[in-house]
Design a protein around this motif. Sequence first.
Motif, PDB file in Angstrom:
ATOM      1  N   VAL A  48       7.884   2.762   6.851  1.00 42.72           N
ATOM      2  CA  VAL A  48       8.685   1.672   7.428  1.00 42.72           C
ATOM      3  C   VAL A  48       9.294   2.108   8.754  1.00 42.72           C
ATOM      4  CG1 VAL A  48      10.781   0.296   7.094  1.00 42.72           C
ATOM      5  CG2 VAL A  48       9.130   0.521   5.245  1.00 42.72           C
ATOM      6  N   LEU A  49       9.780   3.336   8.821  1.00 41.57           N
ATOM      7  CA  LEU A  49      10.334   3.838  10.077  1.00 41.57           C
ATOM      8  C   LEU A  49       9.261   3.962  11.152  1.00 41.57           C
ATOM      9  CD1 LEU A  49      12.872   6.530   8.837  1.00 41.57           C
ATOM     10  CD2 LEU A  49      13.366   4.245   9.752  1.00 41.57           C
ATOM     11  N   SER A  50       8.049   4.328  10.754  1.00 36.74           N
ATOM     12  CA  SER A  50       6.971   4.444  11.740  1.00 36.74           C
ATOM     13  C   SER A  50       6.575   3.074  12.286  1.00 36.74           C
ATOM     14  CB  SER A  50       5.753   5.139  11.138  1.00 36.74           C
ATOM     15  OG  SER A  50       5.057   4.269  10.266  1.00 36.74           O
ATOM     16  N   CYS A  51       6.829   2.017  11.528  1.00 35.32           N
ATOM     17  CA  CYS A  51       6.512   0.664  12.007  1.00 35.32           C
ATOM     18  C   CYS A  51       7.421   0.246  13.152  1.00 35.32           C
ATOM     19  CB  CYS A  51       6.609  -0.334  10.863  1.00 35.32           C
ATOM     20  SG  CYS A  51       5.267  -0.136   9.686  1.00 35.32           S
ATOM     21  N   LEU A  52       8.541   0.931  13.342  1.00 37.99           N
ATOM     22  CA  LEU A  52       9.423   0.644  14.461  1.00 37.99           C
ATOM     23  C   LEU A  52       8.853   1.187  15.773  1.00 37.99           C
ATOM     24  CD1 LEU A  52      12.840   1.473  12.780  1.00 37.99           C
ATOM     25  CD2 LEU A  52      11.796  -0.782  13.095  1.00 37.99           C
ATOM     26  N   LEU A  53       7.924   2.112  15.681  1.00 41.13           N
ATOM     27  CA  LEU A  53       7.282   2.695  16.863  1.00 41.13           C
ATOM     28  C   LEU A  53       6.019   1.899  17.191  1.00 41.13           C
ATOM     29  CD1 LEU A  53       7.513   6.432  15.779  1.00 41.13           C
ATOM     30  CD2 LEU A  53       8.998   5.241  17.403  1.00 41.13           C
ATOM     31  N   PRO A  54       5.617   1.904  18.445  1.00 40.73           N
ATOM     32  CA  PRO A  54       4.365   1.211  18.775  1.00 40.73           C
ATOM     33  C   PRO A  54       3.168   1.984  18.221  1.00 40.73           C
ATOM     34  CG  PRO A  54       5.261   2.297  20.707  1.00 40.73           C
ATOM     35  CD  PRO A  54       6.283   2.454  19.620  1.00 40.73           C
ATOM     36  N   GLY A  55       2.205   1.248  17.722  1.00 40.90           N
ATOM     37  CA  GLY A  55       1.003   1.887  17.194  1.00 40.90           C
ATOM     38  C   GLY A  55       0.355   1.044  16.116  1.00 40.90           C
ATOM     39  N   PRO A  56      -0.775   1.497  15.626  1.00 42.04           N
ATOM     40  CA  PRO A  56      -1.554   0.711  14.655  1.00 42.04           C
ATOM     41  C   PRO A  56      -1.224   1.048  13.193  1.00 42.04           C
ATOM     42  CG  PRO A  56      -2.858   2.531  15.424  1.00 42.04           C
ATOM     43  CD  PRO A  56      -1.537   2.605  16.166  1.00 42.04           C
ATOM     44  N   GLN A  57       0.039   1.064  12.817  1.00 45.30           N
ATOM     45  CA  GLN A  57       0.410   1.448  11.458  1.00 45.30           C
ATOM     46  C   GLN A  57      -0.141   0.479  10.408  1.00 45.30           C
ATOM     47  OE1 GLN A  57       2.450   1.361  14.020  1.00 45.30           O
ATOM     48  NE2 GLN A  57       3.552   3.260  14.148  1.00 45.30           N
ATOM     49  N   PHE A  58      -0.064  -0.814  10.681  1.00 45.25           N
ATOM     50  CA  PHE A  58      -0.552  -1.784   9.700  1.00 45.25           C
ATOM     51  C   PHE A  58      -2.065  -1.724   9.553  1.00 45.25           C
ATOM     52  CE2 PHE A  58       3.541  -3.773  10.846  1.00 45.25           C
ATOM     53  CZ  PHE A  58       4.107  -3.791   9.574  1.00 45.25           C
ATOM     54  N   ILE A  59      -2.747  -1.458  10.654  1.00 44.72           N
ATOM     55  CA  ILE A  59      -4.203  -1.310  10.585  1.00 44.72           C
ATOM     56  C   ILE A  59      -4.555  -0.072   9.763  1.00 44.72           C
ATOM     57  CG2 ILE A  59      -6.288  -0.876  11.957  1.00 44.72           C
ATOM     58  CD1 ILE A  59      -4.960  -2.589  14.155  1.00 44.72           C
ATOM     59  N   PHE A  60      -3.803   1.033   9.954  1.00 42.40           N
ATOM     60  CA  PHE A  60      -4.031   2.237   9.157  1.00 42.40           C
ATOM     61  C   PHE A  60      -3.823   1.937   7.670  1.00 42.40           C
ATOM     62  CE2 PHE A  60      -2.024   5.757   6.884  1.00 42.40           C
ATOM     63  CZ  PHE A  60      -3.072   6.659   6.879  1.00 42.40           C
ATOM     64  N   TYR A  61      -2.782   1.177   7.351  1.00 41.14           N
ATOM     65  CA  TYR A  61      -2.499   0.863   5.947  1.00 41.14           C
ATOM     66  C   TYR A  61      -3.635   0.053   5.328  1.00 41.14           C
ATOM     67  CZ  TYR A  61       0.226  -0.140   1.787  1.00 41.14           C
ATOM     68  OH  TYR A  61       0.657  -0.194   0.492  1.00 41.14           O
ATOM     69  N   ILE A  62      -4.141  -0.928   6.048  1.00 43.48           N
ATOM     70  CA  ILE A  62      -5.236  -1.756   5.527  1.00 43.48           C
ATOM     71  C   ILE A  62      -6.508  -0.929   5.374  1.00 43.48           C
ATOM     72  CG2 ILE A  62      -6.737  -3.701   6.085  1.00 43.48           C
ATOM     73  CD1 ILE A  62      -4.217  -5.010   7.350  1.00 43.48           C
ATOM     74  N   VAL A  63      -6.794  -0.066   6.347  1.00 46.13           N
ATOM     75  CA  VAL A  63      -7.977   0.800   6.242  1.00 46.13           C
ATOM     76  C   VAL A  63      -7.820   1.776   5.068  1.00 46.13           C
ATOM     77  CG1 VAL A  63      -9.245   2.652   7.421  1.00 46.13           C
ATOM     78  CG2 VAL A  63      -8.641   0.578   8.655  1.00 46.13           C
TER      79      VAL A  63
END
Length: 71
Positions: A48-63
């Motif tokens: 959740v904290l990493s989602c505050l930073l720019p980047g593809p966190q949600f894409i990583f989670y889905i993959v």
Amino acid sequence: MTNYYASQSPAPRGKLRRNTHNRWIAGVCSGLADFTGLSPNMMRLLFVLSCLLPGPQFIFYIVAWIAIPRA
């Protein structure tokens, strides 16, 4: 004098699997926590904290949801 920390061996890692018993959405964070030795809640907090930073966190989670097999 012996070094206390040098005598301890790291915990053995298991296979990377999504945990279906301790999951909130898909078990990705719980599976990663089991693999790394962290608590599942700590892994969720880090995500959740990493989602505050720019980047593809949600894409990583889905993959990871698709790529990591169920336990």
